[in-house]
Write a protein that holds these residues in place. Structure first.
Motif, short mmCIF file in Angstrom:
data_model
loop_
_atom_site.label_atom_id
_atom_site.label_comp_id
_atom_site.label_asym_id
_atom_site.label_seq_id
_atom_site.Cartn_x
_atom_site.Cartn_y
_atom_site.Cartn_z
N VAL A 53 4.69 24.28 -36.79
CA VAL A 53 4.18 24.49 -35.44
C VAL A 53 5.22 25.21 -34.59
N GLU A 54 6.46 24.79 -34.68
CA GLU A 54 7.52 25.46 -33.91
C GLU A 54 7.66 26.91 -34.36
N SER A 98 -4.47 20.30 -26.16
CA SER A 98 -4.02 19.79 -27.45
C SER A 98 -5.23 19.62 -28.37
N ALA A 138 5.22 27.62 -30.86
CA ALA A 138 4.98 26.57 -29.87
C ALA A 138 6.23 26.32 -29.04
N THR A 139 6.03 26.10 -27.76
CA THR A 139 7.15 25.82 -26.86
C THR A 139 7.48 24.33 -26.80
N VAL A 196 6.38 20.37 -29.18
CA VAL A 196 5.65 19.74 -30.27
C VAL A 196 5.18 18.37 -29.80
N ARG A 221 -2.78 21.65 -19.88
CA ARG A 221 -2.32 21.31 -21.23
C ARG A 221 -3.53 21.22 -22.15
N LEU A 233 -0.70 22.80 -27.56
CA LEU A 233 -0.04 21.94 -28.54
C LEU A 233 -0.88 21.77 -29.81
N ASN A 241 -0.99 19.76 -32.60
CA ASN A 241 -0.30 18.50 -32.87
C ASN A 241 0.20 18.37 -34.30
#
Length: 278
Positions: A38-39, A232, A43-44, A46, A230, A26, A28
């Motif tokens: 970001v998308e 970030s 990225a899968t 946000v 995860r 992520l 951020n």
């Protein structure tokens, strides 16, 4: 009970992305533009950064932003992308557990399907961490509010032992176990990036482990091999973006040159990406 099938499906999709050894990554975001970028980068999901979002709205990080303003910003992020969105809600934007439940209902209304909720205390004379039982009550309230709404909200319980110098692995694992028992789905331990420490946490936490990465931290592949689910970067992207603004402004106002502006995104590409609906 909610009848929002799309929200329910996004929540399930977001939950499925937390896989030890194949972590959700992520970068951020803090506003519509950063979320879209970001998308677009692939990225899968946000996730917002509470610090970056607060700065965007003219507030300091650490429980200085009003809930309504924060959640309005989260709604803007959620409406800007097609992927699931998780909201960093600091300590819950509420003094009591009942207020945390209200925040969760507002998060769902904003279109987000995950939250980060931290156990740090920012009240003078208290802290550095909220007592375990008190934090567990707040997590339980968040879980109950989401369950009542019929949405499998991903509750990521942030344990600030390392970040606030309030304990090591054993203390972190004790708090993590209590928070998972209260209804958390994952555990976030910022400040722990040493591979040996991360491995102990990944093995000891009975749920997906989230770590905060950035310059000096092991690369994502190494964190994945340690069992992280995860990764970030918190406010780091926002900090880098704001650093660029300052460098460019100082160069322009000082030397009167423009070298810092080289490498910017193409105007037409950026306009097309940010100017329309997702």
């Amino acid at each position: 009970m909610t009848h929002d099938t799309a929200l329910y499906d996004r929540a399930l999709a977001f939950r499925s992305l937390h896989v030890p050894g194949r972590p959700l990554v992520l970068p951020n975001a803090w506003d519509r533009a950063s979320a879209r970028l970001v998308e677009e980068a692939g990225a899968t999901a946000v996730a917002t950064t509470s610090a970056g979002l607060a700065w965007e709205l003219g507030a300091s990080d650490g429980d200085h932003l009003e809930r309504d303003r924060a959640l309005t910003a989260v709604a803007a992020v959620a409406s800007a992308v097609r992927v699931p969105v998780s909201a960093d809600i600091e300590t819950g934007y509420a003094a009591e557990a009942a207020g945390v439940a209200g925040t969760v209902r507002a998060v769902l209304a904003a279109g987000a399907v995950g939250i980060n909720i931290e156990d740090a205390l920012h009240t003078p004379g208290r802290g550095p961490l909220r007592p375990v039982a008190e934090q567990a009550e707040r997590i339980a309230a968040a879980r109950a509010a989401a369950d009542e709404a019929g949405v499998p909200l991903f509750v990521n319980a942030r344990v600030d032992t390392f970040l606030r110098g309030a304990g090591g692995v054993d203390t972190t694992l004790e708090r993590a176990a209590a928070f998972l028992a209260a209804g958390a789905d994952g555990i976030f331990v910022p400040g722990a990036v040493d591979p040996g420490t991360v491995k102990l946490l990944a093995d000891g936490v009975d749920g997906p482990l989230n770590v905060l990465a950035g310059p000096g931290a092991p690369p994502v592949a190494e964190l994945a091999a340690l069992g992280v689910a995860r990764v970030s970067v918190g406010a780091a992207v926002a900090q880098a973006a704001h650093a660029l603004v300052r460098r460019a402004a100082r160069e322009l106002l000082g030397a009167g040159t423009y070298d810092t502006l080289a490498g910017g995104l193409d105007y037409a590409e950026l306009d097309a990406l940010l100017g329309g609906a997702p």
